[in-house]
Write an enzyme that holds these catalytic residues in place. Structure first.
Site, PDB file in Angstrom:
ATOM      1  N   HIS A 249       0.819  -1.213   0.000  1.00  0.00           N
ATOM      2  CA  HIS A 249       0.000   0.000   0.000  1.00  0.00           C
ATOM      3  C   HIS A 249       0.856   1.268   0.000  1.00  0.00           C
ATOM      4  O   HIS A 249       0.327   2.362   0.073  1.00  0.00           O
ATOM      5  CB  HIS A 249      -0.900   0.009   1.226  1.00  0.00           C
ATOM      6  CG  HIS A 249      -0.127   0.121   2.504  1.00  0.00           C
ATOM      7  ND1 HIS A 249       0.779  -0.821   2.887  1.00  0.00           N
ATOM      8  CD2 HIS A 249      -0.093   1.083   3.450  1.00  0.00           C
ATOM      9  CE1 HIS A 249       1.325  -0.456   4.040  1.00  0.00           C
ATOM     10  NE2 HIS A 249       0.812   0.699   4.393  1.00  0.00           N
ATOM     11  N   ARG A 267      23.234   6.546  -1.608  1.00  0.00           N
ATOM     12  CA  ARG A 267      24.045   5.892  -2.629  1.00  0.00           C
ATOM     13  C   ARG A 267      25.374   5.433  -2.023  1.00  0.00           C
ATOM     14  O   ARG A 267      25.799   4.306  -2.188  1.00  0.00           O
ATOM     15  CB  ARG A 267      24.279   6.879  -3.768  1.00  0.00           C
ATOM     16  CG  ARG A 267      24.924   6.281  -4.950  1.00  0.00           C
ATOM     17  CD  ARG A 267      25.081   7.241  -6.115  1.00  0.00           C
ATOM     18  NE  ARG A 267      24.419   8.552  -5.946  1.00  0.00           N
ATOM     19  CZ  ARG A 267      24.438   9.487  -6.890  1.00  0.00           C
ATOM     20  NH1 ARG A 267      25.036   9.271  -8.032  1.00  0.00           N
ATOM     21  NH2 ARG A 267      23.861  10.635  -6.694  1.00  0.00           N
TER      22      ARG A 267
END
Lengths: 577, 104
Positions: A249, A267
């Protein structure tokens, strides 16, 4: 003509009929209204709430920043689409994009600003500049809220829960449409001097999709059956999507929100995609960019791992310290972090299982830079139209593109309507269509395969043979099986004959058009004997610019799907070599 | 689906045909983490295809699926399935059929 009342429960006449009320449909309605035409927006669900725009997660691109220009945006879009895009359409798109973004902001989208200027962020997959405006992960809902306000301010007429069953044609023009009122089963004739298709993509023909329930490709089939041409249907973009029921959801597919190129700290802390063996496999496919490779390359790598029994695949955020996630995403509008925490899901311990979900149809109804389809009176805009993104869409290019071409289609539809005389509706067509629509509940057998079961078979077939990795043999089988599924259509059974909101009746009416779309994708994919962008052929893994720098065009001719090729429309840049 | 089972009492009413509303009970298998919307989809696909409810995006964005669960207004795409649930249409909207209400 006067006899149509025998077959219709209601007749509605307007200058411009807009089918679909997502971003493209809303902009089309505004364009038609500002041009002085009467306009009606019909939607299969609830106006401005159905379709893909409201679910769009994140970025909306336009050349607005210092050092950026429409020319650079043009080049990125054409290169990102591997030179398949119609460059005349891309020119229109990049020129108009900044105007639409500024206007949406004025209408109340409230894109995030810094020191009074738009905060421009990096968008995934091949933009050379940071050119995306956003409202955190609520960009789509913010845009739809702004459009809803503008539609209301203009008092534009709308109808909810109208399933358009067919386009009406006369004298080679589209003269309106027939629709089923899903709330009471009434059959309505819409007479319109111009009709705009804004029905979105067809992710629902696959078993996993990021798209809303309404994205069954209605407009592709409606246009095709009315004689319009479609282009680039073999190019379908797939994105990583979570499969854990606890995370389904979340307001976006993880592929969209968890690979934020612009979040340097995430990252650097080692986020990765791993297979069931725990291997950081993507480095084998793209050593340099690894997880930051393009969407098409990610999909091919993930599908290969799954096909070679190294699945399931996980998106692994476990190396990322919790405080980094909190600091980077904690105060982002629409952040998925609170939802994940509420579910007791520990991102520090549990990698997120993902699969590939159909995310965007690059192909669609062939349009020109005025939004015209080639069939008089019929216009198309948004994901239902093809040619702007070529073989692979860059992240952030959809939200702006649908606004640009939605507006253009609405304005031109209105101009056409205001300068044309009305053309009558053919009574025979209305009668035939009414009989077809009601046959399902009046005459369908009570025992036999349900439309839902047939739909699921189609979705499974499409995902296994017409999905990310394709080959000639599989595609040939797929075409055959799709044609085979058509044989089932007269035999599907409905267990309820309720006239109001009968989901099986709706499914039965959608099936033939989903089969149309499936056949288009499979046939075009079979014809394109090369790999390019989102279209990957295991038996032709290389891009072949010598033979395939052309678009595949599909048209319904004498009861058959006819495929031809056309040279790509090139105005500025051609591929090197 | 599997693992657990939910006893779901659902409001049923077709104003075009029924004199008055009734409640129907279904036993629905579900997995840990499934949503109320998953229960409804299971019922429609496996137990009673005539059940009517709205859905679109399944990810808390479109907001068309709102209904009442155990008396409380919820988004079925967001709310977890529980062992015992009574599902009814949301208040102050006209009932089209079962859990489907009309929108202006």
């Amino acid at each position: 003509m006067s006899g149509i009342l025998r077959w219709a429960d209601d007749v509605v006449a307007v200058d411009v009929l807009v089918i679909g009320s997502g971003g493209a449909g809303a902009e089309a309605a505004i364009g038609a209204d500002e041009t002085g035409a009467t306009v009606l927006v019909v939607d299969r669900g609830v106006n401005t709430r159905s379709g893909a725009t409201v679910t769009a997660g994140h970025t909306c691109c336009a050349a607005l920043g210092p050092g950026d220009s429409p020319e650079l945006h043009f080049e990125d879009t054409v290169r990102g689409g591997h030179f398949m895009a119609n460059q005349r359409l891309v020119e229109t798109y990049v020129e108009e994009a900044p105007k639409r973004v500024v206007e949406l902001d004025e209408w109340g989208a409230k894109f995030i600003k810094k020191d009074g200027e738009f905060q421009l962020i990096e968008s995934p997959g091949g933009h050379s500049k940071s050119r995306a405006v956003h409202v955190g992960f609520l960009t789509g809902p913010a845009i739809m809220a702004a459009l809803r306000r503008e539609l209301n301010r203009r008092k534009i007429e709308k109808m909810n829960d109208i399933l358009i069953t067919n386009l009406l044609t006369n004298e080679n023009c589209v003269v309106g449409a027939t629709g089923l009122n899903l709330l009471n089963g009434n059959f309505i004739v819409f007479r319109a001097k111009a009709t705009v298709l804004a029905t979105g993509g067809a992710g629902q023909v696959y078993d996993w999709t990021t798209m809303a329930l309404e994205c069954t490709g209605d407009g592709y089939s409606l246009a095709y059956r009315a004689g319009a041409e479609l282009v680039d249907m073999e190019f379908v973009q797939f994105l990583l999507m979570q499969t854990d029921p606890r995370l389904m959801h979340l307001n976006c597919a993880v592929g969209l929100v968890l690979i934020p190129r612009w979040r340097r700290r995430i990252r650097e802390s080692g986020v990765r995609l791993i297979n069931a063996l725990g291997e950081d496999f993507i480095r084998r496919y793209d050593p340099k960019r690894a997880i930051y490779t393009t969407r098409d390359q990610t999909a091919i790598a993930v599908q290969t791992e799954m096909n070679e029994d190294r699945g399931p695949i996980y998106f692994d955020l476990t190396p990322v310290p919790r405080e980094v996630l909190e600091e980077e995403f904690g105060d982002t509008p629409g952040s998925w972090l609170p939802d994940i925490q509420r579910e007791g899901y520990d991102l520090g311990k549990d990698p997120i299982e993902v699969t590939l979900a159909a995310h965007h149809f690059m192909g669609g109804v062939r349009i020109n830079e005025r939004g015209e389809t080639g069939v008089r009176g019929l216009y198309a805009a948004g994901e239902v139209a093809g040619g702007i993104h070529g073989s692979n869409r860059l992240g952030g290019n959809a939200l702006t593109e649908i606004a640009v071409f939605g507006r253009i289609a609405g304005v031109n539809a209105a101009r056409h309507a205001l300068s044309s005389d009305p053309i009558g509706v053919r009574e025979k067509q209305v009668r035939t269509e009414r009989e077809r629509v009601y046959r399902y509940i009046d005459e369908a057998p009570k025992k036999g395969e349900s439309p839902t079961a047939v739909r699921k078979r189609l979705q499974k077939l499409m995902s296994s043979k017409v999905g990310v990795i394709r080959d000639g043999e599989g595609l040939k089988e797929a075409v055959k099986e799709i044609l085979g599924l058509r044989e089932y259509l007269p035999k599907v059974s409905l267990r309820s004959d309720a006239r109001s909101y009968n989901s099986e009746w709706i499914e039965a009416l959608l099936l033939p058009r989903m089969l149309d779309v499936a056949e288009m994708v499979a046939r075009a994919a079979l014809l394109r004997a090369e790999s390019r962008g989102a279209h990957y052929r295991a038996d032709y893994p290389a891009t072949d610019n010598k033979n395939w720098l052309k678009n595949i065009v599909l048209k319904h001719v004498e009861g058959e799907m006819r495929l031809t090729t056309r040279p790509v429309v090139v105005t500025k840049i051609a591929p090197e070599g | 689906m599997g693992e657990k089972e939910s006893i779901v009492r659902v409001f049923r009413f077709d104003p075009m045909r029924d004199e008055k509303p009734r409640y129907e009970t279904f036993r629905v298998p579900f997995r840990e983490g499934d949503r109320v919307l998953d229960l409804l989809i299971y019922i429609q696909e496996n137990l009673d295809p005539s059940l009517a409810f709205r859905q679109s995006c399944k990810e808390q964005a479109c907001l068309v699926c709102y209904l009442k669960a155990n008396g409380r207004l919820i988004l079925p795409c967001r709310e977890r399935a529980e062992d015992n649930m009574t599902l009814e249409p949301r208040d102050r909207h006209r009932i089209v059929r079962d859990l489907v209400v009309g929108f202006k």
